[in-house]
Enzyme design. Structure first.
Site, short mmCIF file in Angstrom:
data_model
loop_
_atom_site.label_atom_id
_atom_site.label_comp_id
_atom_site.label_asym_id
_atom_site.label_seq_id
_atom_site.Cartn_x
_atom_site.Cartn_y
_atom_site.Cartn_z
N LYS A 1 1.06 -1.28 -0.19
CA LYS A 1 -0.07 -0.22 -0.14
C LYS A 1 0.50 0.81 0.03
CE LYS A 1 -3.94 -1.13 1.85
NZ LYS A 1 -5.40 -0.94 3.08
N LYS B 1 -5.69 -10.02 -6.59
CA LYS B 1 -6.85 -10.26 -6.27
C LYS B 1 -8.27 -9.37 -6.08
CE LYS B 1 -5.80 -8.19 -2.04
NZ LYS B 1 -6.72 -8.40 -1.12
N LYS C 1 -11.07 -3.75 -4.13
CA LYS C 1 -12.19 -2.61 -5.07
C LYS C 1 -11.68 -1.83 -5.09
CE LYS C 1 -11.93 -2.49 0.34
NZ LYS C 1 -12.56 -2.69 1.46
P1 AMP Z 1 -10.62 -5.80 2.71
O1 AMP Z 1 -11.95 -5.62 1.34
O2 AMP Z 1 -9.77 -6.22 1.97
O3 AMP Z 1 -11.20 -4.75 3.51
O4 AMP Z 1 -10.89 -7.30 3.16
C1 AMP Z 1 -12.88 -7.09 4.05
C2 AMP Z 1 -12.39 -8.60 4.16
O5 AMP Z 1 -13.05 -10.02 2.64
C3 AMP Z 1 -11.29 -9.81 4.74
O6 AMP Z 1 -11.22 -10.57 4.82
C4 AMP Z 1 -10.72 -9.68 3.00
O7 AMP Z 1 -9.70 -10.93 2.99
C5 AMP Z 1 -11.54 -10.29 2.39
N1 AMP Z 1 -11.15 -10.19 0.95
C6 AMP Z 1 -11.27 -8.72 0.00
N2 AMP Z 1 -10.49 -8.81 -1.31
C7 AMP Z 1 -10.97 -10.74 -1.47
C8 AMP Z 1 -10.84 -11.44 -2.15
N3 AMP Z 1 -10.37 -10.49 -3.40
N4 AMP Z 1 -10.98 -12.97 -2.34
C9 AMP Z 1 -11.22 -13.67 -1.25
N5 AMP Z 1 -11.33 -12.83 -0.10
C10 AMP Z 1 -11.02 -11.04 -0.79
#
Ligand code: AMP
Ligand code: TRP
Length: 338
Positions: free
Chosen positions: A117, A201, A204
């Site tokens: 990041k 991956k 958002k």
């Molecule tokens: P974040 O959107 O990064 O705040 O992630 C929120 C939750 O979603 C966390 O538990 C992440 O590990 C999960 N997560 C985010 N992106 C992915 C993805 N591409 N595949 C699986 N889990 C995800």
């Protein structure tokens, strides 16, 4: 080691920094929903983590409502699980400071999310971004949570939480004070990849809007994105082994498997030998069937922010009852005058 003997407790959070997508659903929220009837669960919105990078205040508030609406639309019942916003429970910040004094610089220097990041110019990153995993440890341990459902990308942060819990217990000679929280990562959906690039991956913050399926997307948008998803020219293999070296195909099969509750082998028993011209429409239909109703409910809930705010306030009140007690104990252990 810890001799922690307290109750099992599940906790997880999502940053309030963007649109919820299929990866968030399959990697995290779907598991949250399943766990709420099995154990005591707390699910929060990590708004304090979100501001480790710049957030426009009005957008931050809207996104906080978006994520609580997503939790509810996906099936989290705020009467069963405790749903709240991180900034609504001040014990998180208090414990985070004490943990800043437990965690070592060397531990934080190894965190790959900070490196990703912060990018090349890390001198300009916020101090909050650097100590982000310390606040995450406080989020978990202020509730003495034993299990943390997350996607695979959070594994390293969970290890750090265990290190902090272990060092606190050791340094203050309280071997059974904090549990060593365990990640719950396994299962299909732990790592959903971008629809445009199977090596990245789904996220958002992807610049291409076709890379991610958002929970808000309607049937047309879902079908269009799946149709445009990057693939290779081969037909699908008849077993999961045959997906090696084919990340885009593996990802689409993985999404189908996670949404249908089947294994990749079972999906391929049905679609092996067929091309993407057949598989993509079947996948689009399944995604629309599973995600479409969530999007509708999400829009309905977002139209009533007053209701969402009252859910969060009530959740924060319940959460604080647990968290304040932990901070009281910690202050005593550390030697602060009560
Ligand atoms: P974040 O959107 O990064 O705040 O992630 C929120 C939750 O979603 C966390 O538990 C992440 O590990 C999960 N997560 C985010 N992106 C992915 C993805 N591409 N595949 C699986 N889990 C995800
Ligand atoms: N860092 C997590 C993410 O980006 C969000 C988060 C903050 C979290 N605090 C947490 C997850 C505590 C689990 C437990 O996904």
């Amino acid at each position: 080691m810890t001799g922690y003997k307290g109750p099992e407790r599940v906790l997880s959070g999502i940053q309030t920094s963007g649109e919820m997508h299929l990866g968030n659903y399959l990697g995290a929220i779907k598991k949250f929903v399943a766990l709420q009837h099995e154990r005591q669960c707390l699910y929060f919105l990590a708004d304090m983590h979100a501001i480790t990078v710049w957030q426009d205040p009005e957008r931050l508030r809207a996104q906080t409502f978006h994520i609580v609406a997503t939790y509810l639309a996906c099936g989290i019942d705020p009467k069963v699980a405790t749903v709240f916003h991180q900034s609504g429970v001040h014990a998180h910040a208090e414990l985070a400071w004490i943990f800043n004094c437990i965690a070592r610089l060397g531990w934080l220097d190894r965190m790959t999310q900070f490196k990703d990041k912060a990018g090349k110019d890390k001198e300009r990153a916020s101090v909050g971004l650097y100590t982000y995993p310390v606040l995450q440890a406080a989020d978990i341990l202020v509730y003495k949570a034993t299990h943390v459902p997350v996607g695979e990308d959070q594994k390293q942060h969970l290890e750090l939480s265990r290190d902090i819990a272990g060092k606190f217990n050791h340094d203050y000679d309280k071997p059974d004070f904090f549990p060593l929280p365990e990640p719950l990562i396994q299962g299909p959906g732990a790592r959903i990849m971008s629809l445009r690039d199977g090596s990245k991956k789904m996220s958002k913050s992807d610049a291409s809007e076709n890379a991610s399926i958002f929970l808000r997307d309607d049937a047309d948008a879902i079908a269009r994105k799946i149709k445009k998803a990057t693939t290779d020219p081969e037909v699908l293999p008849s077993e999961a082994k045959g997906l090696e070296g084919r990340p885009e195909a593996a990802n689409l099969v993985g999404i189908y498997a996670a949404l249908s509750g089947k294994t990749s082998d079972e999906v391929l028993a049905e679609f092996g030998g067929k091309g993407f011209g057949v598989f993509k429409p079947a996948l689009a239909e399944l995604v629309v069937e599973k995600i479409g109703p969530i999007g509708e409910e999400l829009r309905r809930l977002e139209a009533d922010p007053g209701h969402l705010q009252s859910v969060l306030r009530e959740g924060a009140r319940r959460a604080a009852a647990i968290a304040d007690e932990t901070v009281r104990e910690v202050k005593e252990i550390v030697g602060f005058v009560g």
